[in-house]
Design an enzyme around this catalytic site. Structure first.
Site, PDB file in Angstrom:
ATOM      1  N   ASP A  77       0.831  -1.205   0.000  1.00  0.00           N
ATOM      2  CA  ASP A  77       0.000   0.000   0.000  1.00  0.00           C
ATOM      3  C   ASP A  77       0.863   1.252   0.000  1.00  0.00           C
ATOM      4  OD1 ASP A  77      -2.013  -1.777   0.174  1.00  0.00           O
ATOM      5  OD2 ASP A  77      -2.727  -1.179   2.170  1.00  0.00           O
ATOM      6  N   ASP A  81       0.832   4.278  -2.576  1.00  0.00           N
ATOM      7  CA  ASP A  81       0.628   5.668  -2.152  1.00  0.00           C
ATOM      8  C   ASP A  81       1.706   6.589  -2.694  1.00  0.00           C
ATOM      9  OD1 ASP A  81      -1.626   5.003  -0.839  1.00  0.00           O
ATOM     10  OD2 ASP A  81      -0.724   4.957   1.162  1.00  0.00           O
ATOM     11  N   LYS A 163     -28.066 -13.964  -8.985  1.00  0.00           N
ATOM     12  CA  LYS A 163     -28.823 -12.710  -9.009  1.00  0.00           C
ATOM     13  C   LYS A 163     -28.323 -11.851  -7.858  1.00  0.00           C
ATOM     14  CE  LYS A 163     -33.391 -10.730  -9.473  1.00  0.00           C
ATOM     15  NZ  LYS A 163     -33.125  -9.611  -8.589  1.00  0.00           N
ATOM     16  N   LYS A 370     -35.953 -17.135  -8.104  1.00  0.00           N
ATOM     17  CA  LYS A 370     -35.630 -16.582  -6.783  1.00  0.00           C
ATOM     18  C   LYS A 370     -35.499 -17.678  -5.730  1.00  0.00           C
ATOM     19  CE  LYS A 370     -36.101 -12.542  -5.771  1.00  0.00           C
ATOM     20  NZ  LYS A 370     -37.082 -11.477  -5.974  1.00  0.00           N
ATOM     21  N   CYS A 464     -34.293   7.689  28.772  1.00  0.00           N
ATOM     22  CA  CYS A 464     -33.310   6.618  28.639  1.00  0.00           C
ATOM     23  C   CYS A 464     -33.709   5.463  29.557  1.00  0.00           C
ATOM     24  CB  CYS A 464     -31.923   7.139  29.000  1.00  0.00           C
ATOM     25  SG  CYS A 464     -30.712   5.821  29.136  1.00  0.00           S
ATOM     26  N   CYS A 487     -24.711   8.373  32.088  1.00  0.00           N
ATOM     27  CA  CYS A 487     -25.515   7.155  31.915  1.00  0.00           C
ATOM     28  C   CYS A 487     -24.559   5.959  31.911  1.00  0.00           C
ATOM     29  CB  CYS A 487     -26.281   7.228  30.601  1.00  0.00           C
ATOM     30  SG  CYS A 487     -27.114   5.686  30.192  1.00  0.00           S
TER      31      CYS A 487
END
Ligand code: IVH
Length: 729
Positions: A77, A81, A163, A370, A464, A487
């Protein structure tokens, strides 16, 4: 079919890698292509930048193809780059060398005001569905009767492929160059998504191979989000407090139809090609017919052109083979990296295909078989509300356990309040459950005939369920959330954030200890951290004297050295990340001043839009947060804006500055100098800027600033401004 000989079949084409370096020259200098580029400069072929840019473009696209389509990267990578940055640099310096197929255009960044619609040159039909072998056979026999003159052999050969459950899209290539992408829309007209599709990494920006290419080739296929990207996206959305997507198809559609194409670029969409629209072989329009006799040949040509096609497609002769393929795909569907919902069968012979044509709705030469929907009926016993990491309240259906496609389901997500209201889902209802791939089951809707007469519409809680604080639903959001930072459900995560690198960066105080302290009930909010003593810490398992001392010291040090910007970032106000915290810290004296800021004051700042502003307001309007701030103040954690020495202002005080290009020292160093002088450093270009400071190779921001009439400074001018002090009376 004799016409085929009029066209040369696509000569054995090659991936760009095999074409060797000499072809790079052909690519840029063969005139045809340079005349297609936005700003053609045919005489540039002798220049070293042009040659290098062409080489880089070709190399980058080759590596793109190896990585994204063939899944066989050749370089790291980082190496990619480096090449990419080099091309960006050349194109920034020499904008005339940018071409429409440059890989630098894949990163997005184009901002569209709205999505334009445009007519398809040939209608994009949907497919008729069949659900059993009998229906499949009936479809095939109907096609046979409609084309009695064709041979049995031709009418018995069907291409089958999965599909794909995504979003249909049509790409246009003119003389080999990608020029347009349209969504299917209503079949007649689609939305123009060219800029967004350009960011899709496995889409060839130019057809691979030597050509000649069709004058116009419309490639149809599906835009998909693979499961892994989908899961990652939802995780990311959740951690940012943004809405999550119900399934990969919705996520793909939402990601493609973005006006900001850099959002699309970040979503990891893929395009799989499965059929063709219009094919015009030569410029004079003589060839309406293509050289590809069969569907199998067409897909092979697509692959040679650099497209990815649906995996595992094959030819089926008759019902037995068709059914075997169907069963194999259905059994293996969950192992595929993307979602499918059936098998598409297409007559392999393209001449017979044309002869069969379409009904009003769908082709006569293709059909979708399907898979059985993985649905089941059961009773929704209760709706419970869970509190997520960012305080989002998510309703969850507790179900009477039921087997759906072999998996026992007892819970399903209900997404949010609107979803429950739209479907009118009530506690006690008999509901239809659906499982799609690996995704959490979905409640399709209530079975109204089985609704109990005493049932009442569901009321989403306004408090809540964990801490009882009033929940709030911010403008434009689907989610209710608990904004109470104390919380318990939200607490743990916000505490971890508070001490993390994105927050106060307290050394040696990690998630594990925070969890333990919360569990022991010793800390209930971030302020409690600063009241811990080494003595009491010793009571915890695995905590020795050295560690306990260090723990307390680190916290005290963080308290004394915290800058206003770190402090704001540490609070974890929704949508306020490090950059926004920096902007706020440069604009306000302390938290008191920030608390007094109105939404208008806030949106006047660079990088702050209405959503962020309203989130900041909501934070201060929550009583528990104000109490927490008071505790920080009394503990002595109350940072003030740095920089401005009491009575001295610099010429940069209160100004909005952006840096671009290569500067003589690091960007960070310059940003700090600017902030020290009281300026706010922007994260991206905006018309609200006061100064753009440019180094070498400034890129596109320079032109934008010039257009917007923003003062442009070079490094020297900027440093001179830093020195200019005004004494405030
Ligand atoms: S071929 C003339 N192949 O499903 C239509 N379509 O419900 C030829 N679809 O909008 C289309 N996967 O876009 C074909 N492997 C596949 C497909 C596929 C999904 C889409 C198609 C259509 C929809 C119909």
């Amino acid at each position: 079919m004799e016409q085929h000989s009029l066209f040369s079949l696509p000569v054995k084409s090659e991936t760009p890698s095999e074409s060797g370096e000499s072809e790079a020259e052909t690519i840029v200098t063969n005139g045809r292509i340079s005349s297609l580029s936005t700003s053609s400069a045919p005489d540039k072929c002798s220049d070293a930048d042009a040659e290098r840019a062409a080489f880089l473009r070709r190399e980058l696209e080759r590596h793109n193809y190896l990585y994204h389509t063939l899944d066989a990267p050749e370089i790291t990578d980082e190496a990619y780059d480096r090449l990419f940055r080099e091309l960006v640099e050349i194109e920034g310096r020499r904008p005339e060398l940018q071409t429409p197929d440059s890989p630098t255009r894949r990163v997005g960044g184009e901002l569209l005001p709205y999505l334009e619609t445009r007519a398809h040159s040939q209608r994009m039909y949907g497919l008729d569905n069949v659900f059993s072998s009998e229906e499949w056979q009936a479809f095939v026999q109907r096609a046979r009767r409609q084309l009695p003159e064709a041979s049995d052999e031709i009418m018995n050969e069907w291409w089958a492929d999965p599909k794909l459950d995504g979003l249909a899209c049509e790409l246009t290539y003119e003389n080999g160059l990608f020029t347009q992408a349209l969504t299917r829309g209503d079949g007649e007209t689609g939305e123009v998504v060219t800029a967004a599709m350009r960011t899709v990494r496995n889409l060839p920006l130019r057809l691979h191979g030597k050509g000649p290419f069709p004058a116009r080739l419309e490639v149809r296929g599906e835009v998909l989000m693979f499961r892994r990207q989908f899961e990652e996206l939802n995780r990311r959305q959740e951690s940012l407090g943004l809405k999550t997507f119900a399934n990969p198809r919705n996520a793909a559609a939402g990601s493609l139809r973005q006006l900001d194409t850099s959002v699309t670029a970040a979503r990891g969409l893929r395009f799989l090609a499965y059929s063709a629209g219009q094919i015009v072989m030569t410029e004079n329009g003589e060839g309406g017919l293509s050289p590809w006799k069969t569907h199998a040949e067409l897909l092979e040509a697509f692959r040679e052109y650099g497209f990815e096609t649906p995996t595992g497609g094959r030819l089926c002769h008759g019902l037995e083979e068709a059914q075997a393929y169907y069963q194999k795909l259905e059994a293996g569907r969950d192992a595929l990296p993307f979602e499918i919902d059936g098998v598409v069968y297409k007559l392999n012979d393209r001449e017979a295909e044309t002869a069969l044509g379409f009904t009003a709705r769908a082709p006569r030469f293709a059909v979708a078989w399907k898979f059985a929907a993985r649905r089941a009926k059961t009773v929704l016993e209760r709706i419970v509300v869970q509190v997520g990491r960012t305080g989002v309240l998510t309703p969850v259906a507790e179900l009477k356990p039921v087997s759906v496609g072999g998996v026992v389901v007892s819970r399903a997500t209900l997404h949010n309040e609107d979803e429950i209201r739209q479907k009118d889902i009530r506690e006690g209802d008999t509901v239809l459950i659906q499982r799609a791939g690996d995704v959490i089951p979905d409640v399709v809707g209530p079975v109204l005939e089985e609704r109990r007469p005493d049932s009442v519409p569901y009321q989403f809680p306004k408090f809540c369920p964990v801490c009882g604080a009033e929940a709030s639903r911010l403008e434009g959001e689907a989610a209710w959330r608990c904004l109470n930072m104390s919380c318990p459900a939200v607490l743990l995560r916000s505490l971890v954030h508070f001490v993390s690198k994105s927050g106060l960066d307290v050394q040696g105080v990690g998630a594990r200890w925070i969890e333990e302290l919360v569990r022991a009930g010793r800390i209930k909010n971030a302020a409690d951290l600063f009241t811990l003593t080494a003595q009491e810490l010793l009571g915890f398992e695995r905590m020795g004297e050295v560690l306990a001392e260090k723990f307390v010291d680190s916290l005290q040090e963080a308290k004394q050295t915290a800058s206003l910007e770190r402090f704001i970032a540490a609070l974890g106000i929704r949508l306020v990340g490090e950059q926004t915290a920096r902007t706020l810290a440069a604009s306000f004296e302390d938290m008191d001043a920030l608390e007094k800021a109105s939404t208008e004051d806030l949106t006047a700042l660079p990088d702050i839009g209405p959503e962020v502003a309203s989130s900041i307001r909501a934070f201060f309007d929550t009583e528990s947060n104000r109490n927490l701030l008071e505790r920080f103040r009394s503990l002595g954690l109350w940072p003030r804006r740095r920089a401005q020495a009491a009575e001295v202002k610099t010429a940069l005080s209160g100004k909005r500055v952006l840096f671009t290009g290569t500067l003589s020292r690091s960007r960070d160093e310059f940003q700090r100098m600017a902030e020290h002088a009281g300026a706010a450093v922007a994260a991206s270009f905006s018309k609200k800027l006061d100064y753009l400071v440019v180094g070498e190779n400034p890129g596109s921001k320079l032109a934008k600033a010039e257009d917007a009439g923003i003062t442009i400074l070079n490094e020297k001018e900027f440093l001179a401004l830093l020195e200019q002090k005004e004494t405030v009376s």
